[in-house]
Design an enzyme around this catalytic site. Structure first.
Site, mmCIF file in Angstrom:
data_model
loop_
_atom_site.group_PDB
_atom_site.id
_atom_site.type_symbol
_atom_site.label_atom_id
_atom_site.label_comp_id
_atom_site.label_asym_id
_atom_site.label_seq_id
_atom_site.Cartn_x
_atom_site.Cartn_y
_atom_site.Cartn_z
ATOM 1 C CE LYS A 1 -4.146 -2.090 1.920
ATOM 2 N NZ LYS A 1 -3.702 -3.508 2.026
HETATM 3 C C1 LIG Z 1 -4.438 -4.539 1.504
HETATM 4 C C2 LIG Z 1 -3.696 -5.810 1.354
HETATM 5 C C3 LIG Z 1 -4.116 -6.815 0.449
HETATM 6 C C4 LIG Z 1 -5.394 -6.711 -0.355
HETATM 7 O O1 LIG Z 1 -5.345 -5.736 -1.362
HETATM 8 P P1 LIG Z 1 -6.710 -5.237 -2.057
HETATM 9 O O2 LIG Z 1 -6.291 -4.198 -3.021
HETATM 10 O O3 LIG Z 1 -7.562 -4.698 -0.936
HETATM 11 O O4 LIG Z 1 -7.342 -6.424 -2.704
HETATM 12 C C5 LIG Z 1 -3.336 -7.944 0.316
HETATM 13 N N1 LIG Z 1 -2.220 -8.113 1.046
HETATM 14 C C6 LIG Z 1 -1.795 -7.186 1.946
HETATM 15 C C7 LIG Z 1 -0.575 -7.457 2.727
HETATM 16 C C8 LIG Z 1 -2.502 -6.003 2.119
HETATM 17 O O5 LIG Z 1 -2.084 -5.100 3.015
#
Ligand SMILES: *Cc1c(COP(=O)(O)O)cnc(C)c1O
Length: 431
Positions: A107
């Protein structure tokens, strides 16, 4: 380029307004009016482009009316200052490591890009923007880090007391400057409820510009398409058709990958891999979309019972099940499946997967059973140390804590403890 609301395409706003508002007035998600494919040359010669050039050309059409080229280049340079390697795991399988950023979660890119855009848009504005966000762990750290020191933007993060890992708490509470951490006496849903209440509270919104920083915001969602282009650049020379398996929760990341495909990137197929929160795998089987309360798992960043971005995927395929099924499969896996494959891959190859990446690996292997002659890439969305307990217990190893994590561990935690919405409201009004 305008962005329209998925609830009503007559509601159209600029990129700037979509970023500042987060969601349309009718509560619809914003979606770009057009997606114009990039040139064939772009993909044929992608090896010769730097990551910054790849990103610039890919995002340009979506933002260029609101951000001049030079400013956009600077935003991209601020966002992308680490690597996105595709690491070979075994024959026909590689992993795209998305955890080399400042908080070691994928993210980071979306959070930084959004922070830089908001910072750009608030130049010359008299009133600060306040970003209000509830986190169950990973989002908060990435948002805090991304927005740290951005002028004209304040960040207030709510997290459930005692319910996030020590590393995650340190990442939220030690930064200072324009970042405030609110430690809520409750669970994640309480934090989420307080945030939603604040957005609807005119006594606050009459005085303050509030926005959210979750993946429904177009500035957090769209830049994720860079990952898929960086992976394509590295895997192209394998000479095989490429399949991506994306560990999915709110389905923002995989949806951005599907936008990269609409931009002309050659991809054979996408696999949306989930834990037992299997609303989408069930939908792909039955055509019936049935949200449900989320179930706690070891891949907890994907514990989502009603994935917010899935409507964007359906829209991308005009809600036509047949064409969607050609591009997308979806599979769900239990915690037992996940731990077993973490062990197996570690013992066979020495590669340490975090539980989210492991779910991605499982989905990829499922698809490759019937499509063996493909090159599969699963996304590693978090560094294994971010889920240290699970990794240590499952693999019986103690992975080394990397320096960017160590750095925050000795810093002092600062948080405001609150137990009711009124305390949050008072804080926002006094601030
Ligand atoms: C947020 C997250 C996801 C999921 O991503 P999305 O875009 O919400 O599908 C997967 N793995 C980790 C480690 C995350 O922090």
């Amino acid at each position: 380029m305008k962005f329209y609301s998925l609830n009503n395409q007559n509601i159209k706003v600029s990129f700037k307004n979509a970023v500042i508002a987060g969601i349309a007035p009718d509560k619809g998600l914003y979606f770009p009016e057009h997606i114009t494919p990039l040139s064939i040359d772009y993909f044929e010669q992608i090896e010769q482009l730097s990551d910054h050039e790849i990103a610039f050309q890919a995002i340009h059409q979506f933002v260029s009316e609101d951000i001049p080229d030079e400013a956009l280049k600077q935003i991209i340079a601020n966002t992308l200052d680490f690597d996105f390697p595709v690491v070979d795991i075994e024959e026909n399988v590689g992993t795209l490591e998305l955890f080399h950023g400042p908080t070691m979660a994928f993210k980071d890119v979306g959070a930084r890009f959004m922070a830089n855009c908001l910072g750009y848009f608030s130049q010359g504005e008299k009133q600060d923007v306040t970003v209000l966000v509830a986190t169950s762990g990973d989002t908060g750290g990435a948002v805090a880090n991304g927005f740290l020191g951005v002028d004209g933007v304040k960040v207030v993060i709510l997290y459930p007391s005692g319910k996030v890992s020590e590393i995650q708490e340190k990442q939220l509470t030690t930064l200072g400057q324009n970042i405030e951490a609110m430690e809520v006496d409750g669970v994640f849903d309480d934090c989420q409820r307080m945030v939603k209440t604040a957005f609807l509270d005119t006594e606050i919104t009459d005085h303050k510009k509030l926005t959210s920083a979750n993946s429904i915001n177009v500035a957090r969602w769209l830049p994720q398409l860079f990952y898929f282009l960086f992976a394509y650049k590295q895997a192209k020379s394998k000479g095989k058709e490429i399949v991506f398996s994306v560990p999915s929760g709110n389905f923002g990341n995989i949806c951005a990958g599907m936008v990269a495909q609409k931009l002309g990137m050659p991809v054979k197929h996408f696999v949306a891999s989930t834990n037992v929160n299997d609303v989408v795998p069930k939908f792909m089987e039955s055509g019936v979309y049935e949200p449900m309360p989320s179930v706690a798992t070891i891949s907890n960043a994907m514990d989502v019972g009603d994935p917010s971005n899935f409507v964007r995927i359906r829209h991308l395929y005009q809600d036509d099940m047949e064409t969607l099924q050609k591009s997308l499969s979806s599979h769900s896996f239990t915690d037992e499946n996940t731990k077993a494959i973490m062990k197996e891959v570690y013992s066979k190859t020495g590669y340490v997967m975090d539980p989210h990446g492991a779910v991605g690996y499982l989905g990829l292997k499922e698809y490759q059973k019937s499509n063996p002659n493909t090159f599969g890439i699963f996304l590693e969305t978090a560094h294994p140390v971010k889920f240290l307990d699970v990794v240590e217990d499952t693999l019986e190893i103690s992975p080394q804590i990397p320096p960017q994590i160590m750095k925050v561990m000795d810093k002092e935690k600062k948080s405001y403890k609150i137990s009711s919405y009124d305390e949050l409201k008072q804080f926002l009004l006094d601030d």
